[in-house]
Design an enzyme around this catalytic site. Structure first.
Site, PDB file in Angstrom:
ATOM      1  N   HIS A 123       0.711  -0.957   0.367  1.00 17.04           N
ATOM      2  CA  HIS A 123       0.284  -0.333   0.448  1.00 17.04           C
ATOM      3  C   HIS A 123       1.205   1.647   0.212  1.00 17.04           C
ATOM      4  O   HIS A 123       2.345   1.071   0.608  1.00 17.04           O
ATOM      5  CB  HIS A 123      -1.337  -0.270   1.222  1.00 17.04           C
ATOM      6  CG  HIS A 123      -2.051   0.827   1.568  1.00 17.04           C
ATOM      7  ND1 HIS A 123      -1.572   2.026   1.450  1.00 17.04           N
ATOM      8  CD2 HIS A 123      -3.750   0.485   0.920  1.00 17.04           C
ATOM      9  CE1 HIS A 123      -2.597   2.717   1.855  1.00 17.04           C
ATOM     10  NE2 HIS A 123      -3.989   2.199   1.670  1.00 17.04           N
ATOM     11  N   ASP A 200       3.033  -4.494   8.272  1.00 11.01           N
ATOM     12  CA  ASP A 200       1.961  -3.950   8.426  1.00 11.01           C
ATOM     13  C   ASP A 200       1.028  -4.895   8.443  1.00 11.01           C
ATOM     14  O   ASP A 200       0.157  -5.428   7.380  1.00 11.01           O
ATOM     15  CB  ASP A 200       2.040  -3.167   6.186  1.00 11.01           C
ATOM     16  CG  ASP A 200       0.682  -2.332   5.984  1.00 11.01           C
ATOM     17  OD1 ASP A 200      -0.472  -2.783   6.659  1.00 11.01           O
ATOM     18  OD2 ASP A 200       0.532  -1.423   5.410  1.00 11.01           O
ATOM     19  N   GLN A 203      -4.119  -5.437   6.917  1.00  8.95           N
ATOM     20  CA  GLN A 203      -5.178  -6.067   6.402  1.00  8.95           C
ATOM     21  C   GLN A 203      -5.475  -7.319   6.954  1.00  8.95           C
ATOM     22  O   GLN A 203      -5.883  -8.328   6.654  1.00  8.95           O
ATOM     23  CB  GLN A 203      -5.155  -5.873   4.834  1.00  8.95           C
ATOM     24  CG  GLN A 203      -5.037  -5.080   4.367  1.00  8.95           C
ATOM     25  CD  GLN A 203      -6.848  -3.748   3.972  1.00  8.95           C
ATOM     26  OE1 GLN A 203      -7.634  -4.908   4.224  1.00  8.95           O
ATOM     27  NE2 GLN A 203      -7.119  -2.930   4.163  1.00  8.95           N
ATOM     28  N   LYS A 226      -9.717   0.069  10.586  1.00  9.59           N
ATOM     29  CA  LYS A 226     -10.250  -1.632   9.569  1.00  9.59           C
ATOM     30  C   LYS A 226     -10.429  -3.145  10.767  1.00  9.59           C
ATOM     31  O   LYS A 226     -11.147  -3.814   9.592  1.00  9.59           O
ATOM     32  CB  LYS A 226      -9.163  -1.386   8.985  1.00  9.59           C
ATOM     33  CG  LYS A 226      -8.703  -0.865   8.213  1.00  9.59           C
ATOM     34  CD  LYS A 226      -7.487  -0.805   7.183  1.00  9.59           C
ATOM     35  CE  LYS A 226      -7.316   0.138   6.685  1.00  9.59           C
ATOM     36  NZ  LYS A 226      -8.025   0.871   5.218  1.00  9.59           N
ATOM     37  N   CYS A 364      -4.493   1.863  -3.682  1.00  4.93           N
ATOM     38  CA  CYS A 364      -3.824   2.945  -2.895  1.00  4.93           C
ATOM     39  C   CYS A 364      -2.712   1.924  -3.209  1.00  4.93           C
ATOM     40  O   CYS A 364      -1.254   2.173  -1.742  1.00  4.93           O
ATOM     41  CB  CYS A 364      -3.481   3.492  -1.591  1.00  4.93           C
ATOM     42  SG  CYS A 364      -5.079   4.551  -0.918  1.00  4.93           S
TER      43      CYS A 364
HETATM   44  N1  PLP Z   1      -1.161  -0.938   4.567  1.00  5.21           N
HETATM   45  C1  PLP Z   1      -2.513  -1.271   4.156  1.00  5.21           C
HETATM   46  C2  PLP Z   1      -2.077  -2.857   3.885  1.00  5.21           C
HETATM   47  C3  PLP Z   1      -3.345  -1.184   3.850  1.00  5.21           C
HETATM   48  O1  PLP Z   1      -4.663  -2.116   3.508  1.00  5.21           O
HETATM   49  C4  PLP Z   1      -3.558   0.613   4.173  1.00  5.21           C
HETATM   50  C5  PLP Z   1      -5.574   1.039   3.824  1.00  5.21           C
HETATM   51  O2  PLP Z   1      -6.244   0.540   3.068  1.00  5.21           O
HETATM   52  C6  PLP Z   1      -3.176   0.979   5.064  1.00  5.21           C
HETATM   53  C7  PLP Z   1      -1.858   0.727   5.021  1.00  5.21           C
HETATM   54  C8  PLP Z   1      -3.538   2.649   5.581  1.00  5.21           C
HETATM   55  O3  PLP Z   1      -4.897   2.406   6.514  1.00  5.21           O
HETATM   56  P1  PLP Z   1      -4.814   3.823   7.127  1.00  5.21           P
HETATM   57  O4  PLP Z   1      -5.559   5.029   5.958  1.00  5.21           O
HETATM   58  O5  PLP Z   1      -5.974   3.370   8.419  1.00  5.21           O
HETATM   59  O6  PLP Z   1      -3.599   5.020   7.972  1.00  5.21           O
END
Ligand code: PLP
Length: 406
Positions: A123, A200, A203, A226, A364
Site C-alpha cells: 500500500h 504492515d 489487512q 479497519k 492505493c
Molecule cells: N496498509 C495497508 C495494507 C492498507 O490496506 C491500508 C489501508 O487501506 C493502509 C496501510 C493505510 O491504512 P490507514 O489509512 O488506516 O492509515
C-alpha cells in the site's frame, strides 16, 4: 463458540440502512469496516460520562480517563500477545505508525548508501514514507517483486539483501490482491542477518490471529477503523529494545521528562512516542472493538470469512468474462477483478445504484496496477458480517452490469 452471521449482523446498525431504497450490501471492508453498536455506545458513553484529558489532571475524570486509556493499551497488548504493554504505541493509524517509524528509525539508523527493502505489492502507506526517507538520507529503496498469481518471489529476497540493508517492511495481507504473505519466513531470513522487519498488519489484524512474539517481528502496525473500531486511531508495536533506542518522532506535551531551553529529556516508554493529546477516545473505542472480536472469536471469524471468500470467488468465476487479479493459494478476504471490456468505474457506479458498495480504482497500490498494466480493479473485501446473500446480490449486480454494457 457458535458463529451465527445473522446474529452478528444485528450488532451493526448501519447494515439496516437502505441505499437508493435497496438493502445495503457492504463489501468495502478493506477500506474501512462498519462499527458494532457496542463500539458506538462506548464512544458515546465516554464522551457523555468520562471525557477528560489523560495523564494530566489529578481530578476524578482525568484519572478515570487515564485508567481506561491504559486499560485499552493492555487490551491491545493481549490481543497481539506483546510481551509488555509499553511496547504498544497509540498512533493515528497504520499510515501514522509507518511515517513515525520511518522518520525515527531513519534518523538513527539510515545513512547515505543504506538500503530499505519493501515489496511490489505494498500500500502507498508502506512505500512513500520509505521513499521520503531514502531521498532525505540518500539511501536506496529495493523492491521484492511478485509473480502473476500475486505471490511474492520470495526466492529473490536473499539476493536483494546486502550488508547495507537496514530494514525490511512488508505487508502481511495485500490490500489489492488478498495474498497472505509468508511473513514468518521473511522475518526468520532477515533475522539471520540481523535485519529488523516491520509488518504492515492493516489487512491482517481483523482476519488472522496475530501473535507478535511468535512471529518475532520487530514492528507491527495496524489501524482501528479497519477492525470495527473508530477512525483516527492505530497501533505501532515495537520490541522494547528497538523502542528504547529510537528517538521520538514528535515533540510536545506528555512525551517529555524535563524541559529547559537548553535541553529536554524524554519520558519513558510508551509515552516518549505519544506527544500531545492523543486520541484517547479512539483508543478506548478500539479496545471495545477488540473485545468484540475476542468475544466472537478470531478463529470463527476467519473460518466464516474463508467460506464467504470461497463462495464469492466460485460464483464470480462461473459468471464468466471476469479476470481475477491475485490468485494465490493463500488469500484472505479480498477479491480483485475486472469485468472484461467494462471499465471498473462504470461497474462500480452501477453496483452502487443497486445498493452494493465495492471499491474501484487502484486501492492505493498503484505499483500493483502497473505490474498488470491496468488502471484499477473492482475490489470486493469481506468482513465478519458478510453473508452468502451479500455475495448473491453482488453476482446479480455483476450480471446486470454485463447486460447493460454488452
Ligand atoms: N496498509 C495497508 C495494507 C492498507 O490496506 C491500508 C489501508 O487501506 C493502509 C496501510 C493505510 O491504512 P490507514 O489509512 O488506516 O492509515
Amino acid at each position: 463458540m457458535n458463529f451465527n452471521v445473522e446474529e452478528i449482523r444485528k450488532d451493526f446498525p448501519i447494515l439496516n440502512k437502505k441505499i437508493y431504497n435497496k438493502p445495503l450490501v457492504y463489501l468495502d471492508n478493506g477500506a474501512t469496516t462498519q462499527k458494532p453498536a457496542v463500539v458506538i455506545d462506548r464512544v458515546h458513553q465516554f464522551y457523555s460520562q468520562f471525557n477528560s484529558s489523560i495523564h494530566r489532571g489529578v481530578h476524578y475524570l482525568s484519572e478515570q480517563a487515564t485508567e481506561e486509556y491504559e486499560k485499552a493499551r493492555k487490551t491491545v497488548q493481549r490481543f497481539i500477545n506483546a510481551k509488555h504493554d509499553y511496547e504498544i504505541i497509540f498512533t493515528s493509524g497504520t499510515t501514522g505508525s509507518i511515517n513515525g517509524l520511518a522518520f525515527s528509525f531513519g534518523e538513527k539508523y539510515v545513512h547515505k548508501g543504506d538500503e530499505i527493502i519493501i515489496t511490489e505489492m505494498e500500500h502507498h502507506a508502506n512505500i512513500v514514507p520509505w521513499q521520503m526517507l531514502c531521498e532525505r538520507k540518500e539511501a536506496q529503496l529495493k523492491i521484492l517483486p511478485f509473480n502473476n498469481k500475486g505471490d511474492l518471489e520470495i526466492e529473490k529476497l536473499n539476493n536483494l539483501i546486502s550488508d547495507k540493508t537496514k530494514l525490511i517492511s512488508v505487508t502481511y495481507v495485500s490490500n489489492a490482491l488478498g495474498t497472505i504473505n509468508p511473513v514468518k519466513d521473511i522475518i526468520d531470513l532477515a533475522h539471520k542477518q540481523n535485519i529488523p522487519v516491520l509488518i504492515d498488519g492493516a489487512q491482517a489484524i481483523q482476519h488472522i490471529s496475530i501473535d507478535v512474539q511468535e512471529l518475532d517481528c520487530d514492528f507491527f502496525v495496524f489501524s482501528g477503523h479497519k477492525m470495527y473500531g473508530p477512525t483516527g486511531i492505530g497501533i505501532l508495536y515495537g520490541k522494547e529494545n528497538w523502542l528504547e533506542n529510537l528517538p521520538p518522532f514528535q515533540g510536545g506535551g506528555d512525551m517529555v521528562d524535563v524541559v529547559t531551553f537548553e535541553k529536554t529529556t524524554f519520558n519513558a516508554l510508551p509515552f516518549k512516542f505519544e506527544a500531545g493529546t492523543t486520541n484517547y477516545i479512539g483508543a478506548i473505542g478500539m479496545a471495545e472493538a477488540l473485545h468484540y472480536i475476542e468475544n466472537t472469536g478470531i478463529h470463527s471469524i476467519n473460518k466464516h470469512e474463508e467460506e464467504i471468500l470461497g463462495y464469492a470467488t466460485h460464483n464470480l468465476e462461473i459468471i464468466g468474462g471476469i479476470t481475477m487479479y491475485g490468485t494465490s493459494e493463500k488469500k484472505s478476504s479480498i477479491i480483485s477483478f475486472l469485468i472484461n471490456g467494462i471499465h471498473q468505474y462504470d461497474a462500480g457506479m452501477v453496483l452502487d445504484k443497486m445498493g452494493i458498495a465495492v471499491r474501484t480504482g487502484t486501492h492505493c497500490a498503484q505499483p500493483v496496477m502497473q505490474h498488470f498494466n491496468i488502471d484499477g480493479t473492482i475490489r470486493v473485501s469481506i468482513g465478519l458480517y458478510n453473508n452468502k446473500s451479500d455475495v448473491d446480490r453482488l453476482c446479480e449486480g455483476i450480471i446486470k452490469v454485463k447486460e447493460m454494457f454488452s
